[in-house]
Design an enzyme around this catalytic site. Structure first.
Site, short mmCIF file in Angstrom:
data_model
loop_
_atom_site.label_atom_id
_atom_site.label_comp_id
_atom_site.label_asym_id
_atom_site.label_seq_id
_atom_site.Cartn_x
_atom_site.Cartn_y
_atom_site.Cartn_z
N GLY A 277 0.39 -1.46 -0.34
CA GLY A 277 -0.18 0.26 0.03
C GLY A 277 1.01 1.09 0.17
O GLY A 277 1.80 1.58 0.16
N THR B 169 7.66 5.75 -2.82
CA THR B 169 9.04 6.17 -2.36
C THR B 169 10.07 6.24 -1.96
O THR B 169 10.46 5.33 -3.06
CB THR B 169 8.83 5.66 -1.18
N HIS C 244 14.46 4.68 -1.69
CA HIS C 244 15.27 3.86 -0.61
C HIS C 244 16.67 3.75 -1.35
O HIS C 244 16.47 4.19 -2.47
CB HIS C 244 14.60 2.54 -0.79
N SER D 90 8.58 5.84 6.51
CA SER D 90 7.35 5.99 5.41
C SER D 90 7.66 4.34 5.97
O SER D 90 8.21 3.49 6.20
CB SER D 90 8.05 5.88 4.48
N ALA E 98 10.89 2.30 6.76
CA ALA E 98 11.89 2.82 6.44
C ALA E 98 12.52 4.14 7.07
O ALA E 98 11.79 4.91 6.90
CB ALA E 98 11.88 2.94 4.92
N CYS F 246 5.37 9.63 -1.14
CA CYS F 246 3.78 9.62 -0.50
C CYS F 246 2.77 9.81 -1.38
O CYS F 246 2.08 10.62 -0.56
CB CYS F 246 3.95 9.77 1.02
#
Lengths: 244, 478
Positions: free
Chosen positions: A91, A95, A97, A157, A172, A188
């Protein structure tokens, strides 16, 4: 917070046990495949509840309902950074990383834990709040904006997938990432969100392995579970022996 | 015994959850453990699996749901749906209806040929439908007739005088069921008011001024070629520009004329400043009396200033969403189109706007047909489920109150126009026009009154609508 529901009268054999894998720096796709395999095993009644800790090489991931990347720059710019954009089943929205960010993926059978989805989400956030507390930072949870916040800045997040009560993906926490990479996206899906990191809030270098250790401690505290660190080298040797 | 597929109680509390996507189409054969739909809440996506083998029959479309809601049934092979379903839940099997824009990958609607006979009888429309099943016409027969009612295309199941009606609950002369489709030919609209004001009242239909769309040349052209084209073909006589009155005849400019310098006698004398100032009130009064209507205080009412912004939106995701929802809503004969997505996006943007929030979230959708125009209003478009909002537009049984509209939407596709500024009804802050899709893109043109809504807010509104149209799955969360 209220701890996730936990039946105090259950027998000791039902004690929550979690295998913790510290994977080091990894590519997103490999760990994603590992998560899928672990979740599949857990769904079918096998395997164990697991917590994967890693930091990814730079990558941008998309939630299932947001297939179009919400970028602040042209896609060619993202490509010039050598980043992949990966569609996932979790969901949430877009984002980032990258190195310097602690990513924790929990593969947990919530039914066995007698834990609701919302309690699990809140527990992950509470775990991060505990980690921040170890460095003297006050993290906050918000009911209407998931993740963990320091003031008006977002530091962690969250995004999950649940199938047959087994979770995958997770949270994260920005420890010391290259924050300029967040400028490539609207984190987001929110154009006005400001991201921050633990080292920025503390004002000094923060070792990621110490944050990982703290995360495991608070995860065990919040979810009232026993954790067992899995030595990957030993395990791989054992698997190789069995295969041989 | 059908197995219920219900929304699991995941301990999400009162947080809004929604059915984000059906993984398996209605009528698909599913296996135990196969994910059939995705539930989303906050940052959590939950894949809900089938708990039995069988044929999946949707009971809810994508949109807001709550724990315990029945979203589907799983039937065993050869099993028929229970008849004790609430009357409101009885949905007619879709006839062989395929919109032109539907992708080829869209599954065929269930039919007697592709499903067991019990299946095709599964969703009775009314008790008379038992007769329909007993008659069992061949799939090649056209089982529905079309008729016009209230401007909507009405799809009737023809009464079959030869069929017995054992229950006697439905007269043979009455259609057993009525289905509505959008974009039918409505009855003649009410004429525009003499002063040109747009003051619709509930239930009225409003005619828009489409003079700007009238053809340039309406008289038959004797020089037209055999194919009826207004321009002469190459073999006919020389083309006469004067017929079109495009360029008036003008005196040729000679080389020695240089700059045109009018003689003082040709110029309109410019009055001295004092004289001009003295004349101004009279001139203003004359202008007001002649050209503008007067308000109650006797002052002139000047026409509002209307500005426009324009943006191009990519439609790939909106098309996908429409195709997906069309499959899911097939049984109810609701076929969402691009304007429905834009309508939803406008309602969401209006709700998010600080300026528009207090004007209500109703959206007036002006569905424009080539021959006439109708005004359909859906109130609280962002608050009600997406499917209900689309169905309300299609049925138009409750016209709603245009005065409560925050924004108005005009579809230009029926005209084949790529872009154009929409008329801005008096007192309305915003009106949006969607151009005909071209190459997966459409031009959105926003007309707004800067004295009603700030320019920056209008620009934000248009950008937000484009953002939502390009990522429309977020709209299902309302």
């Amino acid at each position: 917070m209220d701890h996730p529901s936990h039946d105090q009268n259950e027998p000791s054999s039902d004690t929550r046990r979690v295998h913790v894998y510290e994977l080091g720096t990894t590519g997103y796709v490999e760990v994603h495949a590992l998560q899928q395999r672990l979740q599949s095993q857990r769904r079918d009644g096998g395997g164990v509840d697991s917590l994967l800790l890693t930091e990814h090489r730079p990558v941008i991931t998309l939630g299932r309902s947001h297939p179009t990347p919400d970028l602040r720059v042209a896609p060619a710019v993202v490509q010039s950074y050598g980043m992949q954009i990966v569609q996932t089943e979790r969901g949430g929205d877009i984002t980032y990383h990258g190195p310097g960010q602690l990513v924790a993926y929990g593969i947990v059978d919530l039914k066995e834990w007698h834990c609701s989805v919302l309690d699990y989400v809140a527990g992950l956030e509470e775990t991060v709040v505990g980690v921040l507390g170890d460095w003297g930072i006050r993290g906050e949870r918000r009911e209407r904006a998931r993740g963990v916040w320091v003031g008006r800045r977002k530091i962690a997040s969250l995004g999950l997938n649940v199938r047959r009560w087994v979770t995958m993906h997770g949270v994260a926490l920005n420890v010391e990432p290259d924050m300029s990479h967040f400028d490539l996206i609207n984190p987001c899906g929110m154009a006005d969100v400001e991201m921050t990191s633990l080292s920025h809030e503390v004002g000094k270098h923060v070792p990621l392995d110490q944050v990982a250790e703290s995360f495991v401690f608070h995860f065990a505290r919040v979810f009232e579970c026993e954790t067992e660190a899995v030595d990957l080298n030993t395990r791989l040797t054992r698997v190789a022996d069995q295969a041989g | 015994m059908p197995r219920d597929v219900v929304v699991p109680n995941l301990g999400l509390g009162s947080r809004p959850a929604f059915l984000a996507e059906w993984y398996c189409a209605d009528g698909a054969t599913v296996s135990r453990g196969e994910p059939v739909y995705r539930l989303e809440c906050d940052f959590v996506a939950i894949d809900v699996e089938a708990e039995a083998d069988g044929v999946l029959r949707h009971r809810l479309a994508a949109g807001g749901i709550a724990p315990g809601d029945l979203v589907a049934l799983i039937l065993a092979p050869g099993e028929r749906l229970p008849r004790e379903l609430p009357a409101s839940d009885r949905i007619e099997e879709a006839p062989a209806f395929a919109p032109a824009w539907a992708p080829e990958t869209a599954p065929e609607p269930p039919s007697a040929a592709s499903h067991p006979a019990e299946e095709s009888a599964a969703f009775p429309v009314a008790e008379a439908s038992t007769v329909w099943n007993a008659v069992a016409p061949s799939p090649s027969e056209a089982p529905f007739a079309f008729a016009e009612r209230d401007g909507c295309r009405e799809q009737r199941e023809p009464a079959d005088p030869t069929a017995a009606d054992p229950a006697g609950e439905a007269p043979a002369s009455e259609p057993a069921h009525v289905l509505f489709l959008r974009r039918g030919a409505p009855p003649a609209p009410a004429p525009l008011q003499p002063d040109g004001a747009w003051d619709p009242v509930p239930g009225d239909e409003v005619e828009l001024d489409t003079a700007w769309l009238a053809p340039v040349h309406e008289e038959p052209n004797p020089d037209a070629g055999d194919d009826g084209h207004p321009f002469p073909n190459a073999a006919s006589q020389a083309f006469d520009w004067r017929r079109f009155e495009v360029v008036p005849e003008a005196e040729p400019v000679t080389a020695d004329a240089g700059f045109h310098k009018a003689s003082p006698a040709d110029l309109i004398p410019f009055p001295p400043r004092a004289e001009a100032a003295a004349e101004r009130p009279d001139a203003s009064a004359g202008l007001a009396n002649d050209a503008f209507p007067l308000d109650e205080a006797g002052g002139p009412v000047y026409p509002p200033v209307v500005l426009t912004f324009q943006v191009t939106a990519a439609l790939a995701e909106a098309d996908k969403l429409c195709a997906q929802l069309a499959r899911e809503w097939r049984l109810a004969e609701i076929v969402p189109v691009l304007e429905d997505v834009v309508m939803r996006a406008m309602a969401r943007a209006a709700r998010e706007s600080t300026v528009l929030a207090d004007r209500g979230t109703a959206v007036g959708l002006v569905v424009v047909d080539r021959a006439t125009e109708r005004l359909l209003v859906v109130e609280d478009a962002a608050a009600r489920p997406f499917r209900d909002a689309v169905a309300a537009l299609g049925a138009a049984e409750e016209p709603g109150d245009p005065a409560r509209c925050a924004v108005t939407l005009l579809a230009l596709e029926p005209f084949g126009l790529d872009q154009g500024a929409p008329p801005l009804p008096a007192g309305h802050p915003l009106a949006l026009a969607t151009g005909a899709p071209r190459d997966g893109r459409a031009v959105l043109t926003l007309a707004f009154a800067p004295d009603v809504i700030p320019m920056g807010e209008a620009a934000w509104f248009l950008g937000r609508v484009r953002e939502l149209v390009e990522a429309p799955y977020a709209l299902l969360a309302d």
